[in-house]
Design an enzyme around this catalytic site. Structure first.
Site, PDB file in Angstrom:
ATOM      1  N   ASP A 146      -3.490  -0.377   6.221  1.00 43.26           N
ATOM      2  CA  ASP A 146      -4.441  -0.515   4.753  1.00 43.26           C
ATOM      3  C   ASP A 146      -3.497  -1.736   4.080  1.00 43.26           C
ATOM      4  OD1 ASP A 146      -5.637   1.534   5.266  1.00 43.26           O
ATOM      5  OD2 ASP A 146      -5.053   2.709   3.388  1.00 43.26           O
TER       6      ASP A 146
ATOM      7  N   ASP B  32       0.909  -1.244  -0.022  1.00 38.96           N
ATOM      8  CA  ASP B  32       0.012  -0.132   0.087  1.00 38.96           C
ATOM      9  C   ASP B  32       0.945   1.104   0.009  1.00 38.96           C
ATOM     10  OD1 ASP B  32      -2.754   1.065   0.406  1.00 38.96           O
ATOM     11  OD2 ASP B  32      -1.604   2.247   1.921  1.00 38.96           O
TER      12      ASP B  32
ATOM     13  N   GLU C 228       0.852   5.452   0.554  1.00 36.39           N
ATOM     14  CA  GLU C 228       0.332   6.773   0.770  1.00 36.39           C
ATOM     15  C   GLU C 228       1.045   7.828  -0.099  1.00 36.39           C
ATOM     16  OE1 GLU C 228      -2.544   7.148   2.354  1.00 36.39           O
ATOM     17  OE2 GLU C 228      -2.277   4.935   2.736  1.00 36.39           O
TER      18      GLU C 228
ATOM     19  N   HIS D 231      -5.757   4.701   5.791  1.00 38.80           N
ATOM     20  CA  HIS D 231      -4.852   5.677   5.151  1.00 38.80           C
ATOM     21  C   HIS D 231      -3.413   5.892   5.917  1.00 38.80           C
ATOM     22  CE1 HIS D 231      -7.941   6.645   2.267  1.00 38.80           C
ATOM     23  NE2 HIS D 231      -8.767   6.983   3.193  1.00 38.80           N
TER      24      HIS D 231
END
Length: 319
Positions: free
Chosen positions: A153, A8, A10, A148
């Site tokens: 996540d 994941d 960000e 987030h």
């Protein structure tokens, strides 16, 4: 064997081919039956402002201490090689991965072996169900506390993958992907890179005590929330005796609580001159995050211009 690598990212925004950059990545390893075997995460210094900080809650104080993508890339590629890459909305995460690699001059021509838990949801969720990560996790009773954050996540997505595998009678499709993943690898980067830098490490320098490094079965550690940031570090205050006067030039940077148009009107109504860029004539830069990595904030520091928080600007104006 080895299995799956759930990732994941960000990011500062939605466009990997433009100016948006990765600012955090997490990797979760799972064996072929979906059991989690390892977790890794790091902040990434993007060399620019951090975009919607209200969404990812990463502060510039944290990001400024982090390694660049090029510095974390050697370990990241080692973690992904020989595994099926999994993500929720895999197109988004893999495009950011490839865009960041391309920026550092690394070309990867082989097609990635990846699975998208968002696309797979239509096979495992009731008809018409929404396919957001939160909705998918709720269907299977998977906790998603602190969404987030890349590590949160990625772990939730890995658990979602395990739930899909557990609800599959015929495993041949999974086995096919695993076999292809074993054959896929990334060329090694000769540089040793830099140690990964999770959010907790940034706060150790501010006097917060971090727990020991996480084992695969260890609970997540709490760090100060984004709203705690300025109070915790006493950031963004102007120098002692600093004051604003009529005609002073002020620049703003970052996504503040008031819309930019409203702030510009307030500044003009106070006899000040809002500027869209920073020159040596600017008296102060007000930032959503006073540790901002934005071009305006960096230029202000180079010129010796104070960078203050939105709350400090509010106090200076007597609002």
């Amino acid at each position: 064997m080895p299995g799956f690598a759930t990732i994941d990212f960000e990011t500062t925004g939605l466009f990997p081919g433009g100016s948006d950059r990765a600012i955090e990545v997490a990797v979760v390893h799972s064996d072929p039956d979906g059991t989690i075997t390892g977790r890794w995460d790091t902040l990434i210094n993007p060399g620019r402002d951090l975009g919607r900080q209200d969404i990812h809650r990463i502060t510039a104080f944290e990001a400024r201490q982090a390694p660049t993508f090029g510095e974390i890339a050697p370990e990241l590629l080692d973690l992904l090689s020989g595994r099926v890459i999994v993500a929720h909305n895999a197109s988004f995460d893999t495009r950011f991965l490839l865009a960041e690699l391309e920026r550092m001059g690394y070309s990867h021509w082989d097609e990635l072996v990846s699975l998208c838990t968002m696309r797979l949801a239509k096979e495992y969720l009731p008809p018409g169900a929404r396919r957001s990560l939160a909705e998918c996790c709720a269907t299977f009773g998977i906790e998603l506390d602190g969404a987030h954050r890349a590590s949160v996540d990625a772990e939730a997505t890995a658990l979602l993958l395990a739930a899909y595998i557990d609800h599959t009678e015929d495993r041949s499709g999974w086995d096919e992907y695993l076999a292809r993943g074993l054959e896929h690898s990334f060329a090694r980067i000769p540089s040793p890179g830099a140690p990964w830098f999770p959010r907790e490490r940034a706060w150790e320098s501010a006097g917060y005590t971090a727990a020991p490094a996480r084992r695969a079965d260890a609970p997540r550690r709490r760090v100060p929330t984004f709203v705690d940031h300025l109070a915790a570090l006493d950031r963004g205050r102007p120098p002692r005796g600093f004051a604003l006067g009529a005609g002073d030039h002020i620049a703003l940077t970052g996504s503040m609580s008031r819309p930019r148009e409203e702030w510009n009107a307030i500044l003009a109504g106070s006899g000040l001159v809002p500027r869209s860029y920073v020159t040596k004539q600017v008296k102060v830069v007000a930032a959503a995050d006073p540790d901002s990595l934005s071009t305006k904030a960096r230029r202000a520091r180079a010129y010796g211009i104070p960078v203050v928080s939105e709350s400090a600007l509010t106090a200076l104006l007597g609002l």
